[in-house]
Design a protein around this motif. Sequence first.
Motif, PDB file in Angstrom:
ATOM      1  N   ASN A 387       3.742   5.207   8.451  1.00  0.00           N
ATOM      2  CA  ASN A 387       3.332   3.807   8.474  1.00  0.00           C
ATOM      3  C   ASN A 387       2.774   3.440   7.108  1.00  0.00           C
ATOM      4  OD1 ASN A 387       4.000   3.413  11.146  1.00  0.00           O
ATOM      5  ND2 ASN A 387       1.965   3.926  11.906  1.00  0.00           N
ATOM      6  N   VAL A 388       3.259   2.335   6.562  1.00  0.00           N
ATOM      7  CA  VAL A 388       2.805   1.834   5.268  1.00  0.00           C
ATOM      8  C   VAL A 388       2.029   0.547   5.520  1.00  0.00           C
ATOM      9  CG1 VAL A 388       3.472   1.122   2.943  1.00  0.00           C
ATOM     10  CG2 VAL A 388       4.875   2.797   4.192  1.00  0.00           C
ATOM     11  N   ILE A 389       0.780   0.503   5.076  1.00  0.00           N
ATOM     12  CA  ILE A 389      -0.131  -0.579   5.440  1.00  0.00           C
ATOM     13  C   ILE A 389      -0.676  -1.249   4.184  1.00  0.00           C
ATOM     14  CG2 ILE A 389      -2.323  -1.133   6.570  1.00  0.00           C
ATOM     15  CD1 ILE A 389      -1.782   1.375   8.352  1.00  0.00           C
ATOM     16  N   ALA A 390      -0.418  -2.538   4.064  1.00  0.00           N
ATOM     17  CA  ALA A 390      -1.077  -3.364   3.049  1.00  0.00           C
ATOM     18  C   ALA A 390      -2.183  -4.137   3.753  1.00  0.00           C
ATOM     19  CB  ALA A 390      -0.082  -4.322   2.402  1.00  0.00           C
ATOM     20  N   ARG A 391      -3.413  -3.995   3.276  1.00  0.00           N
ATOM     21  CA  ARG A 391      -4.565  -4.611   3.935  1.00  0.00           C
ATOM     22  C   ARG A 391      -5.513  -5.144   2.869  1.00  0.00           C
ATOM     23  NH1 ARG A 391      -7.471  -4.789   8.822  1.00  0.00           N
ATOM     24  NH2 ARG A 391      -9.704  -4.381   8.686  1.00  0.00           N
ATOM     25  N   SER A 392      -5.924  -6.394   3.041  1.00  0.00           N
ATOM     26  CA  SER A 392      -6.772  -7.048   2.046  1.00  0.00           C
ATOM     27  C   SER A 392      -7.758  -7.968   2.749  1.00  0.00           C
ATOM     28  CB  SER A 392      -5.899  -7.861   1.080  1.00  0.00           C
ATOM     29  OG  SER A 392      -6.696  -8.643   0.212  1.00  0.00           O
ATOM     30  N   PRO A 393      -8.956  -8.145   2.191  1.00  0.00           N
ATOM     31  CA  PRO A 393      -9.913  -9.039   2.829  1.00  0.00           C
ATOM     32  C   PRO A 393      -9.556 -10.512   2.699  1.00  0.00           C
ATOM     33  CG  PRO A 393     -10.810  -8.190   0.771  1.00  0.00           C
ATOM     34  CD  PRO A 393      -9.540  -7.440   1.029  1.00  0.00           C
ATOM     35  N   ASP A 394      -8.607 -10.860   1.829  1.00  0.00           N
ATOM     36  CA  ASP A 394      -8.265 -12.273   1.638  1.00  0.00           C
ATOM     37  C   ASP A 394      -6.799 -12.396   1.228  1.00  0.00           C
ATOM     38  OD1 ASP A 394      -8.074 -11.823  -1.208  1.00  0.00           O
ATOM     39  OD2 ASP A 394     -10.266 -11.916  -1.272  1.00  0.00           O
ATOM     40  N   THR A 395      -6.390 -13.607   0.930  1.00  0.00           N
ATOM     41  CA  THR A 395      -4.984 -13.878   0.625  1.00  0.00           C
ATOM     42  C   THR A 395      -4.624 -13.647  -0.838  1.00  0.00           C
ATOM     43  OG1 THR A 395      -5.501 -16.199   0.204  1.00  0.00           O
ATOM     44  CG2 THR A 395      -4.847 -15.614   2.443  1.00  0.00           C
ATOM     45  N   THR A 396      -5.590 -13.311  -1.671  1.00  0.00           N
ATOM     46  CA  THR A 396      -5.331 -13.164  -3.105  1.00  0.00           C
ATOM     47  C   THR A 396      -4.226 -12.139  -3.345  1.00  0.00           C
ATOM     48  OG1 THR A 396      -7.656 -13.657  -3.555  1.00  0.00           O
ATOM     49  CG2 THR A 396      -6.357 -12.680  -5.342  1.00  0.00           C
ATOM     50  N   ASP A 397      -3.116 -12.606  -3.909  1.00  0.00           N
ATOM     51  CA  ASP A 397      -1.985 -11.732  -4.257  1.00  0.00           C
ATOM     52  C   ASP A 397      -1.410 -10.992  -3.054  1.00  0.00           C
ATOM     53  OD1 ASP A 397      -2.139 -12.378  -6.992  1.00  0.00           O
ATOM     54  OD2 ASP A 397      -3.669 -10.851  -7.339  1.00  0.00           O
ATOM     55  N   PHE A 398      -1.585 -11.540  -1.846  1.00  0.00           N
ATOM     56  CA  PHE A 398      -1.129 -10.778  -0.683  1.00  0.00           C
ATOM     57  C   PHE A 398       0.386 -10.649  -0.653  1.00  0.00           C
ATOM     58  CE2 PHE A 398      -0.675  -9.834   3.948  1.00  0.00           C
ATOM     59  CZ  PHE A 398      -1.385  -8.642   3.917  1.00  0.00           C
ATOM     60  N   ASP A 399       1.108 -11.618  -1.171  1.00  0.00           N
ATOM     61  CA  ASP A 399       2.567 -11.482  -1.252  1.00  0.00           C
ATOM     62  C   ASP A 399       2.951 -10.259  -2.084  1.00  0.00           C
ATOM     63  OD1 ASP A 399       2.990 -13.675   0.346  1.00  0.00           O
ATOM     64  OD2 ASP A 399       3.422 -15.043  -1.306  1.00  0.00           O
ATOM     65  N   ALA A 400       2.198 -10.011  -3.143  1.00  0.00           N
ATOM     66  CA  ALA A 400       2.465  -8.827  -3.971  1.00  0.00           C
ATOM     67  C   ALA A 400       2.127  -7.550  -3.206  1.00  0.00           C
ATOM     68  CB  ALA A 400       1.662  -8.894  -5.268  1.00  0.00           C
ATOM     69  N   HIS A 401       1.089  -7.602  -2.373  1.00  0.00           N
ATOM     70  CA  HIS A 401       0.739  -6.430  -1.563  1.00  0.00           C
ATOM     71  C   HIS A 401       1.860  -6.127  -0.561  1.00  0.00           C
ATOM     72  CE1 HIS A 401      -2.892  -7.225  -3.560  1.00  0.00           C
ATOM     73  NE2 HIS A 401      -3.613  -7.744  -2.583  1.00  0.00           N
ATOM     74  N   ILE A 402       2.402  -7.183   0.041  1.00  0.00           N
ATOM     75  CA  ILE A 402       3.521  -7.010   0.976  1.00  0.00           C
ATOM     76  C   ILE A 402       4.716  -6.405   0.251  1.00  0.00           C
ATOM     77  CG2 ILE A 402       5.206  -8.248   2.398  1.00  0.00           C
ATOM     78  CD1 ILE A 402       2.960 -10.226   3.113  1.00  0.00           C
ATOM     79  N   ALA A 403       4.981  -6.883  -0.958  1.00  0.00           N
ATOM     80  CA  ALA A 403       6.095  -6.346  -1.739  1.00  0.00           C
ATOM     81  C   ALA A 403       5.904  -4.856  -2.000  1.00  0.00           C
ATOM     82  CB  ALA A 403       6.231  -7.118  -3.053  1.00  0.00           C
ATOM     83  N   TRP A 404       4.643  -4.438  -2.278  1.00  0.00           N
ATOM     84  CA  TRP A 404       4.363  -3.009  -2.456  1.00  0.00           C
ATOM     85  C   TRP A 404       4.726  -2.228  -1.187  1.00  0.00           C
ATOM     86  CZ3 TRP A 404       0.879  -0.346   0.668  1.00  0.00           C
ATOM     87  CH2 TRP A 404       0.693   1.012   0.341  1.00  0.00           C
ATOM     88  N   ALA A 405       4.311  -2.735  -0.023  1.00  0.00           N
ATOM     89  CA  ALA A 405       4.576  -2.037   1.234  1.00  0.00           C
ATOM     90  C   ALA A 405       6.074  -1.940   1.505  1.00  0.00           C
ATOM     91  CB  ALA A 405       3.871  -2.757   2.384  1.00  0.00           C
ATOM     92  N   ARG A 406       6.791  -3.012   1.266  1.00  0.00           N
ATOM     93  CA  ARG A 406       8.230  -2.999   1.510  1.00  0.00           C
ATOM     94  C   ARG A 406       8.939  -2.027   0.569  1.00  0.00           C
ATOM     95  NH1 ARG A 406       8.873  -9.583   2.079  1.00  0.00           N
ATOM     96  NH2 ARG A 406       8.354  -9.716   4.315  1.00  0.00           N
ATOM     97  N   ALA A 407       8.517  -2.009  -0.689  1.00  0.00           N
ATOM     98  CA  ALA A 407       9.138  -1.094  -1.651  1.00  0.00           C
ATOM     99  C   ALA A 407       8.853   0.356  -1.278  1.00  0.00           C
ATOM    100  CB  ALA A 407       8.636  -1.389  -3.061  1.00  0.00           C
ATOM    101  N   ALA A 408       7.623   0.630  -0.863  1.00  0.00           N
ATOM    102  CA  ALA A 408       7.271   1.988  -0.446  1.00  0.00           C
ATOM    103  C   ALA A 408       8.103   2.405   0.758  1.00  0.00           C
ATOM    104  CB  ALA A 408       5.780   2.060  -0.118  1.00  0.00           C
ATOM    105  N   ARG A 409       8.194   1.522   1.731  1.00  0.00           N
ATOM    106  CA  ARG A 409       8.975   1.831   2.931  1.00  0.00           C
ATOM    107  C   ARG A 409      10.441   2.077   2.593  1.00  0.00           C
ATOM    108  NH1 ARG A 409      13.567   0.692   6.161  1.00  0.00           N
ATOM    109  NH2 ARG A 409      13.088   1.758   8.099  1.00  0.00           N
TER     110      ARG A 409
END
Length: 470
Positions: A387-409
């Motif tokens: 399981n690859v999890i992107a987790r953040s307390p706010d929306t700052t750069d969250f699209d980039a965090h999602i991109a990291w998770a998708r690339a890792a997966r």
Amino acid sequence: MSIDTAKGVLGDATVAELEAALRGTVVRPGDADYDEARSVWNAAHDKHPALIVRCAGTADVVRAVEFARSQDLLVAVRGGAHSIAGFSTCDDGIVIDLSAMKGAVVDPVRRRVVAQAGMTWGDLDHETQAFGLAVTGGLVSSTGISGFTLGGGVGWLLRRHGLASDNVTAAEVVTADGRVVRADPREHPELFWALRGGGGNFGVVTSLEYELHPVGPQVLGGLIFYPAAEARQVITRWREEFDRMPDDLTTLVNLTTAPPLPFLPPEVHGTRVVIVGGMYAGDPAAGEAAVAPLRSLGTPIADVMGPLPYTGMQTLIDPLWTRGAHNYFTSAFIEPSDTAIDAVLRHHLTTPTPRSELHLHQLGGAFARVPAEATAFSQRDSGVLCNVIARSPDTTDFDAHIAWARAARREISRNGHGAMYVNFTGDAAEDKVRASYPEAVHERLVRVKDAYDPTNMFRLNQNIRPSAAA
């Protein structure tokens, strides 16, 4: 006051008629409790439904389904409201909220429990542990039982007792045409098969009956922290122990950032670490020999594994998984080859936030012994679920965090057959759903969908599209 929806306008009299037919309540936009009622655990999804029906029982669910059908409303079904992919909420439609439905009846002689679909795993464990019984539940106690189970259900009892869905013996379901049916091996057997791994595609599940097992009240479990510099050694040695681990022991590896826990040295706080978690489901004294190899995978920073209540194990990581953060989960069934380990380690070094993680769940045991055709969850032959999890307390750069998770997966999944865990597919996409099921299983799920929801009323899920909508 009229309410705008994607399909038109709902008049106040129409909504009042629905409310009069309920034992529960209707929450409208503008009501004092609307913002609280519309929110979900995963703050990445901020939706504004036209109506939220807080159901008090199965009859209310029937009324809500009938109302949604008559008004041609988009339907979201909410149990525990973790809503990783956002399916338990919607814009302009109706949320059928089951969270008030928390009844449970435990039969300790037959080792069965009938649990309403609004229960969380904390709720259900509270009831079943009164009798020294349990079923495979979520790793975070605020997780709802229903969505978790319908998609499979991976937890600390997986190797001893299988998935949560493997332990379902019956379900009560409100179908798209408003019928209440019982699905079990004799009544509606194809629906019963589909519910165990096919997600929320086939109706509103209002209660689940589980087989229970003697577990606790004390178990042996906990966490062992290792430095990231030893990550390759730790994971490689962990993999080498698989064949020697008894089924009573379920383990995972979490590549993460050390939180400021009091038992960790201050200099470790905020640094990358590898956590090995495990639980021995049998006699804690007998488990000491089983967990001993986990203590010598590297040089431990901290070892907090020992006897504790089963409910303590089930709530162990709750403080780190509170409501209100932005979350994106994705997954892959893999073999823990050297190439896979390389990919996991590379992406651990680039986690975008301190709470972004990669989890490696050990499979096998009872999970692997269930025949592939027995349930809709048919991915039984892999050694590890990542399981690859992107987790953040706010929306700052969250699209980039999602991109990291998708690339890792994407890279990690090359070490398997491409299948995802349907509870952790990140978001709705037909190709992800198709990749989660073998072709024959998907075709069978479509036939069940055609029988129980031919118009795709229940489509806010990892959707099995009916033939008419194909």
